[in-house]
Design a protein around this motif. Structure first.
Motif, PDB file in Angstrom:
ATOM      1  N   THR A   1      35.370  44.634  53.454  1.00 30.98           N
ATOM      2  CA  THR A   1      35.581  43.812  54.646  1.00 30.98           C
ATOM      3  C   THR A   1      36.646  44.471  55.504  1.00 30.98           C
ATOM      4  O   THR A   1      37.796  44.604  55.086  1.00 30.98           O
ATOM      5  CB  THR A   1      36.034  42.388  54.274  1.00 30.98           C
ATOM      6  OG1 THR A   1      35.086  41.808  53.373  1.00 30.98           O
ATOM      7  CG2 THR A   1      36.139  41.518  55.519  1.00 30.98           C
ATOM      8  N   SER A   2      36.271  44.878  56.682  1.00 30.62           N
ATOM      9  CA  SER A   2      37.190  45.594  57.562  1.00 30.62           C
ATOM     10  C   SER A   2      38.342  44.706  58.018  1.00 30.62           C
ATOM     11  O   SER A   2      38.209  43.481  58.122  1.00 30.62           O
ATOM     12  CB  SER A   2      36.436  46.121  58.786  1.00 30.62           C
ATOM     13  OG  SER A   2      37.340  46.634  59.755  1.00 30.62           O
TER      14      SER A   2
ATOM     15  N   ASN B   1      27.297  48.520  51.895  1.00 29.81           N
ATOM     16  CA  ASN B   1      28.630  48.350  52.473  1.00 29.81           C
ATOM     17  C   ASN B   1      29.705  48.244  51.393  1.00 29.81           C
ATOM     18  O   ASN B   1      30.697  47.535  51.543  1.00 29.81           O
ATOM     19  CB  ASN B   1      28.687  47.110  53.378  1.00 29.81           C
ATOM     20  CG  ASN B   1      29.944  47.083  54.233  1.00 29.81           C
ATOM     21  OD1 ASN B   1      30.444  48.127  54.642  1.00 29.81           O
ATOM     22  ND2 ASN B   1      30.466  45.899  54.492  1.00 29.81           N
TER      23      ASN B   1
ATOM     24  N   ASP C   1      34.623  46.815  70.623  1.00 32.49           N
ATOM     25  CA  ASP C   1      34.044  47.025  69.290  1.00 32.49           C
ATOM     26  C   ASP C   1      34.050  48.488  68.869  1.00 32.49           C
ATOM     27  O   ASP C   1      34.116  48.795  67.676  1.00 32.49           O
ATOM     28  CB  ASP C   1      32.598  46.501  69.253  1.00 32.49           C
ATOM     29  CG  ASP C   1      32.542  44.983  69.233  1.00 32.49           C
ATOM     30  OD1 ASP C   1      33.460  44.372  68.652  1.00 32.49           O
ATOM     31  OD2 ASP C   1      31.594  44.407  69.800  1.00 32.49           O
TER      32      ASP C   1
ATOM     33  N   ARG D   1      39.723  43.292  50.509  1.00 29.93           N
ATOM     34  CA  ARG D   1      40.006  43.179  51.937  1.00 29.93           C
ATOM     35  C   ARG D   1      41.501  43.362  52.207  1.00 29.93           C
ATOM     36  O   ARG D   1      41.892  44.018  53.170  1.00 29.93           O
ATOM     37  CB  ARG D   1      39.538  41.819  52.446  1.00 29.93           C
ATOM     38  CG  ARG D   1      39.639  41.664  53.965  1.00 29.93           C
ATOM     39  CD  ARG D   1      40.763  40.759  54.377  1.00 29.93           C
ATOM     40  NE  ARG D   1      40.932  40.705  55.824  1.00 29.93           N
ATOM     41  CZ  ARG D   1      41.852  39.985  56.441  1.00 29.93           C
ATOM     42  NH1 ARG D   1      42.681  39.239  55.730  1.00 29.93           N
ATOM     43  NH2 ARG D   1      41.972  40.014  57.750  1.00 29.93           N
TER      44      ARG D   1
ATOM     45  N   SER E   1      37.648  51.075  61.122  1.00 26.86           N
ATOM     46  CA  SER E   1      38.739  51.481  60.236  1.00 26.86           C
ATOM     47  C   SER E   1      38.596  52.937  59.817  1.00 26.86           C
ATOM     48  O   SER E   1      37.527  53.542  59.943  1.00 26.86           O
ATOM     49  CB  SER E   1      38.763  50.587  58.994  1.00 26.86           C
ATOM     50  OG  SER E   1      37.631  50.849  58.177  1.00 26.86           O
TER      51      SER E   1
ATOM     52  N   GLU F   1      35.912  53.455  57.275  1.00 27.11           N
ATOM     53  CA  GLU F   1      34.577  53.483  57.868  1.00 27.11           C
ATOM     54  C   GLU F   1      34.320  54.810  58.580  1.00 27.11           C
ATOM     55  O   GLU F   1      33.199  55.314  58.577  1.00 27.11           O
ATOM     56  CB  GLU F   1      34.419  52.311  58.835  1.00 27.11           C
ATOM     57  CG  GLU F   1      34.371  50.956  58.140  1.00 27.11           C
ATOM     58  CD  GLU F   1      34.431  49.796  59.114  1.00 27.11           C
ATOM     59  OE1 GLU F   1      33.675  48.825  58.933  1.00 27.11           O
ATOM     60  OE2 GLU F   1      35.246  49.852  60.061  1.00 27.11           O
TER      61      GLU F   1
ATOM     62  N   TYR G   1      39.285  44.519  60.890  1.00 29.41           N
ATOM     63  CA  TYR G   1      38.932  44.011  62.214  1.00 29.41           C
ATOM     64  C   TYR G   1      37.833  42.949  62.179  1.00 29.41           C
ATOM     65  O   TYR G   1      37.420  42.454  63.231  1.00 29.41           O
ATOM     66  CB  TYR G   1      38.490  45.181  63.099  1.00 29.41           C
ATOM     67  CG  TYR G   1      39.499  46.297  63.127  1.00 29.41           C
ATOM     68  CD1 TYR G   1      40.708  46.151  63.795  1.00 29.41           C
ATOM     69  CD2 TYR G   1      39.261  47.494  62.446  1.00 29.41           C
ATOM     70  CE1 TYR G   1      41.650  47.164  63.803  1.00 29.41           C
ATOM     71  CE2 TYR G   1      40.200  48.517  62.451  1.00 29.41           C
ATOM     72  CZ  TYR G   1      41.391  48.346  63.129  1.00 29.41           C
ATOM     73  OH  TYR G   1      42.326  49.350  63.127  1.00 29.41           O
ATOM     74  N   ALA G   2      37.367  42.605  60.987  1.00 30.37           N
ATOM     75  CA  ALA G   2      36.302  41.608  60.851  1.00 30.37           C
ATOM     76  C   ALA G   2      36.888  40.251  60.462  1.00 30.37           C
ATOM     77  O   ALA G   2      37.983  40.164  59.900  1.00 30.37           O
ATOM     78  CB  ALA G   2      35.290  42.062  59.809  1.00 30.37           C
ATOM     79  N   ASP G   3      36.156  39.199  60.756  1.00 30.55           N
ATOM     80  CA  ASP G   3      36.577  37.842  60.399  1.00 30.55           C
ATOM     81  C   ASP G   3      36.482  37.670  58.884  1.00 30.55           C
ATOM     82  O   ASP G   3      35.418  37.860  58.292  1.00 30.55           O
ATOM     83  CB  ASP G   3      35.679  36.827  61.110  1.00 30.55           C
ATOM     84  CG  ASP G   3      36.061  35.391  60.783  1.00 30.55           C
ATOM     85  OD1 ASP G   3      37.173  35.181  60.260  1.00 30.55           O
ATOM     86  OD2 ASP G   3      35.249  34.487  61.051  1.00 30.55           O
ATOM     87  N   ALA G   4      37.604  37.302  58.265  1.00 31.36           N
ATOM     88  CA  ALA G   4      37.631  37.153  56.807  1.00 31.36           C
ATOM     89  C   ALA G   4      37.944  35.716  56.389  1.00 31.36           C
ATOM     90  O   ALA G   4      38.293  35.467  55.234  1.00 31.36           O
ATOM     91  CB  ALA G   4      38.665  38.101  56.214  1.00 31.36           C
TER      92      ALA G   4
ATOM     93  N   TRP H   1      38.538  42.878  73.904  1.00 27.75           N
ATOM     94  CA  TRP H   1      38.169  43.452  72.613  1.00 27.75           C
ATOM     95  C   TRP H   1      37.117  44.536  72.803  1.00 27.75           C
ATOM     96  O   TRP H   1      36.123  44.343  73.499  1.00 27.75           O
ATOM     97  CB  TRP H   1      37.626  42.363  71.694  1.00 27.75           C
ATOM     98  CG  TRP H   1      37.258  42.859  70.328  1.00 27.75           C
ATOM     99  CD1 TRP H   1      36.033  43.288  69.912  1.00 27.75           C
ATOM    100  CD2 TRP H   1      38.127  42.991  69.206  1.00 27.75           C
ATOM    101  NE1 TRP H   1      36.076  43.680  68.595  1.00 27.75           N
ATOM    102  CE2 TRP H   1      37.354  43.508  68.134  1.00 27.75           C
ATOM    103  CE3 TRP H   1      39.479  42.723  68.997  1.00 27.75           C
ATOM    104  CZ2 TRP H   1      37.896  43.756  66.877  1.00 27.75           C
ATOM    105  CZ3 TRP H   1      40.011  42.971  67.746  1.00 27.75           C
ATOM    106  CH2 TRP H   1      39.224  43.480  66.705  1.00 27.75           C
TER     107      TRP H   1
END
Length: 226
Positions: free
Chosen positions: A91-92, A60, A38, A110, A43, A46, A94-97, A36
């Motif tokens: 909430t991207s 944000n 970062d 999201r 996105s 972003e 690629y982020a934990d949702a 991974w």
């Protein structure tokens, strides 16, 4: 094994440090990312953060670009709702949702963000609706997640040409013109044009099979015109 499957496996085999095939619970084969980065997990929304209001950046609360066709009327109540809907945190993809409540606007935002990013990653900024139907589990999406396409016509457009529903990212187009054209778009269009011309020529009888070599040649060759 199909040719496309073989090409994928051949490609993945060249990058054993990045990808690996895994067996999923439904007897399907999935692709796992082993490394991974970062810096790549950013996105498009972003990346375009410089277009946002300073206060929104601080909280944000990134807002999606909204656009409607001429004559598309929105009631004042809908306009107010849209403004409020843009305010929750972004909430991207690629982020934990996993912590998000699927009943909230944050969760819906999201989901919109997921498809906003996925469409940005496509060459023509659009895809057939059925292509996203299998993303529920891999992307932790709630049931009936594709409803966001109808709920947000200022972000997505649903084309129904040839009885096929295609999801289009509105901001990527100026009317019917793709604003930022990938070189492959031109190659695809030229290839499609050649195929259409070939089918039309064939239907008009411009190609006939020769008894000698079994190849298709222009009819004027058969007639001895050259």
């Amino acid at each position: 094994m199909e040719a496309s499957e073989l090409r994928i496996k051949t490609f993945i085999a060249h990058y054993p440090d990045l990808f690996s095939f895994v067996h999923l619970a439904d007897d399907c084969i999935g692709l796992e990312l082993l490394s991974w980065n970062d810096t790549l997990a950013v996105s498009q929304l972003e990346k375009n953060a410089f277009l946002q209001m300073e206060e929104d950046l601080k909280n944000n609360c990134l807002a999606f670009p909204i656009g409607f066709t001429r004559g598309f009327g929105l009631k004042r109540k809908c306009v107010e709702w849209l403004k409020e809907w843009q305010k929750p945190p972004y909430t991207s993809l690629y982020a934990d949702a996993s912590h998000l409540d699927p009943r909230t606007d944050v969760s819906e935002k999201r989901i919109v963000g997921v498809f906003h990013e996925l469409l940005h990653l496509t060459i023509e900024k659009k895809t057939e609706r059925q292509n996203v139907s299998n993303l529920l589990k891999p992307l932790s999406l709630p049931q009936k997640f594709t409803k966001v396409f109808e709920r947000h016509p200022g972000i997505f457009y649903i084309s129904k040409m040839c009885d096929t529903q295609t999801v289009v990212l509105r901001e990527a187009y100026d009317c019917q013109r793709l604003i930022h054209r990938h070189p492959l778009v031109d190659i695809r269009e030229r290839f499609a044009s050649m195929m259409r011309k070939g089918f039309m020529d064939r239907s008009r009888g411009l190609y006939k099979k020769t008894a000698n070599v079994g190849l298709e040649v222009p009819s004027k060759i058969v007639l001895g015109l050259i």
